[in-house]
Design a protein around this motif. Structure first.
Motif, PDB file in Angstrom:
ATOM      1  N   HIS A 222       0.848  -1.201   0.000  1.00  0.00           N
ATOM      2  CA  HIS A 222       0.000   0.000   0.000  1.00  0.00           C
ATOM      3  C   HIS A 222       0.878   1.245   0.000  1.00  0.00           C
ATOM      4  O   HIS A 222       2.087   1.160   0.228  1.00  0.00           O
ATOM      5  CB  HIS A 222      -0.900   0.025   1.254  1.00  0.00           C
ATOM      6  CG  HIS A 222      -0.120   0.248   2.520  1.00  0.00           C
ATOM      7  ND1 HIS A 222       0.596  -0.754   3.122  1.00  0.00           N
ATOM      8  CD2 HIS A 222       0.109   1.357   3.264  1.00  0.00           C
ATOM      9  CE1 HIS A 222       1.222  -0.273   4.190  1.00  0.00           C
ATOM     10  NE2 HIS A 222       0.949   1.006   4.298  1.00  0.00           N
ATOM     11  N   ASP A 224       0.866   5.224   1.773  1.00  0.00           N
ATOM     12  CA  ASP A 224       0.192   5.979   2.821  1.00  0.00           C
ATOM     13  C   ASP A 224      -0.460   7.213   2.199  1.00  0.00           C
ATOM     14  O   ASP A 224       0.167   7.926   1.420  1.00  0.00           O
ATOM     15  CB  ASP A 224       1.184   6.382   3.916  1.00  0.00           C
ATOM     16  CG  ASP A 224       1.719   5.166   4.681  1.00  0.00           C
ATOM     17  OD1 ASP A 224       1.129   4.076   4.560  1.00  0.00           O
ATOM     18  OD2 ASP A 224       2.728   5.307   5.383  1.00  0.00           O
ATOM     19  N   HIS A 280       4.806   0.111   0.074  1.00  0.00           N
ATOM     20  CA  HIS A 280       5.536  -0.657   1.081  1.00  0.00           C
ATOM     21  C   HIS A 280       4.612  -1.722   1.655  1.00  0.00           C
ATOM     22  O   HIS A 280       3.393  -1.685   1.428  1.00  0.00           O
ATOM     23  CB  HIS A 280       6.112   0.264   2.145  1.00  0.00           C
ATOM     24  CG  HIS A 280       5.115   1.208   2.772  1.00  0.00           C
ATOM     25  ND1 HIS A 280       4.623   2.327   2.127  1.00  0.00           N
ATOM     26  CD2 HIS A 280       4.510   1.178   3.980  1.00  0.00           C
ATOM     27  CE1 HIS A 280       3.779   2.949   2.912  1.00  0.00           C
ATOM     28  NE2 HIS A 280       3.676   2.271   4.043  1.00  0.00           N
TER      29      HIS A 280
HETATM   30 FE   LIG Z   1       2.115   2.352   5.526  1.00  0.00          FE
END
Ligand SMILES: [Fe+2]
Ligand SMILES: O=C(O)CCC(=O)C(=O)O
Length: 367
Positions: A222, A224, A280
């Motif tokens: 994903h 952020d 990540h």
């Molecule tokens: Fe994350």
């Protein structure tokens, strides 16, 4: 060992390799220059060097680690200890502050990332309490509501420790945004206004040992969504970053008492793609449990996210259409709660030109 619950099993192409590819290249940046404020030429030269390092790290990796960051070690140790005590309780205790789709803060152990269940349990709280968010997940919801924290009975000092730690994180986050602003040729306080009524949040993560490290992930791949993330990880390791140079999943070696910083989607949009929010994920360990604590520096709910005017021009036209931060988050949260059959919302959906999206594969459906 038993059978693995299929909800945790990653698609073949997303299963982790068990070896480690060490990311020697992830920059470690020393922030000690920020704690002295003398107006000497040496100091301004050091600051200039620091800004360059931050800019290069954001451009080349989207990730870096910081040392001599000024965050109290005592406060860091306290929050890790309190987190261990909280998660060590029986499930029925933790469930007393379980998050639900009305109050999406507190304890949770069935989060999904990209529609696959993560091997983890979490405790979420917002750094400013309460925060204001849209009242429902409906697109273009105009009604607002307050979202408040839920605190457990045990450990009794968890609340105070968390609130203290949040203040430390906010101080560091503003400093980092100043460095990022300078590295983009902007005024150091250029981003400050966006965080006036911020919706920043902290998550206590606990990844129990997992007998299926080749099938499951602690957190699936994903990006952020916010401004930036400041992550404290213990010494077990497991965080992997998709290296920009070759797309290889690369281990982020824990550096004691450092923080791992990553550029979030919003900074990618603000910088009009100069800095990319990088994918990540977290691998699990068959023997050891792991604890980590990310701080998500998020702007006010009413923020309209778009490339900054100072950055866009005829040669560098806006690569994203404006979007509202709260709408984006509300949509994302919905997919954290349940397995959906539709794709998660990503900033790539706001690209002005889909074909320009080199990193995310605009035509792929597996975001
Ligand atoms: Fe994350
Ligand atoms: O636990 C970690 O190392 C990272 C967690 C993470 O990426 C997240 O919660 O967004």
């Amino acid at each position: 060992m038993g059978e693995v619950d299929p909800a945790f099993v990653q698609e073949l192409e997303h299963r982790p390799k068990l070896g480690i590819i060490a990311a020697e290249g992830i920059p470690i940046i020393d922030l000690s220059t920020l704690s002295s404020s003398d107006a000497t030429p040496d100091h301004s030269q050091a600051l200039e060097g620091l800004v360059k390092q931050v800019g290069n790290a954001c451009r080349d990796w989207g990730f870096f680690q910081v040392i001599n960051h000024g965050v109290s070690l005592e406060k860091r140790e306290k929050i890790f200890n309190a987190s261990k005590k909280f998660f060590a309780q029986p499930l029925e205790e933790k469930n007393k502050i379980r998050r639900d789709d009305k109050g999406a803060l507190g304890y949770y152990d069935t989060e999904h990332t990209k529609n696959v269940r993560d091997w983890k349990e979490v405790f979420d709280f917002t750094a400013h309490n309460p925060i204001i968010i849209p009242a429902s997940y409906k697109p273009d919801e105009k009604e607002l509501t307050k979202l408040g924290n839920q605190w457990p009975e045990h450990p009794p000092d968890l609340r105070e420790i968390c609130e203290d730690y949040a203040k430390e994180m906010e101080r560091l986050a503003f400093k980092l945004m100043e460095l990022i602003a300078l590295s983009l040729g902007l005024r150091p306080d250029r981003f400050h206004g966006f965080f006036k009524d911020q919706t920043s949040a902290i998550r206590l993560n606990h990844y129990p040992p997992c007998p299926f490290p080749h099938l499951a992930l602690g957190v699936g791949r994903h990006k952020d969504p916010g401004g930036l993330t400041i992550l404290a990880q213990d010494d077990v390791g497991g965080l992997e970053v998709k290296r920009k140079s070759d797309g290889e999943w690369t281990w982020v070696k824990p550096t004691p008492n450092s923080y791992t910083i990553n550029v979030g989607d919003i900074s990618q949009v603000w910088s009009n793609d100069a800095y990319e929010s990088v994918e990540h994920r977290v691998k699990v360990n068959p023997e050891k449990e792991r604890f980590s604590i990310p701080y998500f520096f998020n702007p006010a709910h009413y923020t309209i996210v778009k490339p900054l005017e100072e950055i866009v021009n005829e040669q560098n036209p806006a690569k994203f259409r404006p979007y509202n931060w709260a709408d984006f988050m509300a949509n994302r949260k919905r997919s954290n709660f349940q397995k959906l059959d539709v794709e998660n919302l990503q900033i790539s959906h706001y690209r002005t030109s889909k074909l320009a999206d080199k990193s995310e594969g605009a035509l792929s459906i597996n975001n």
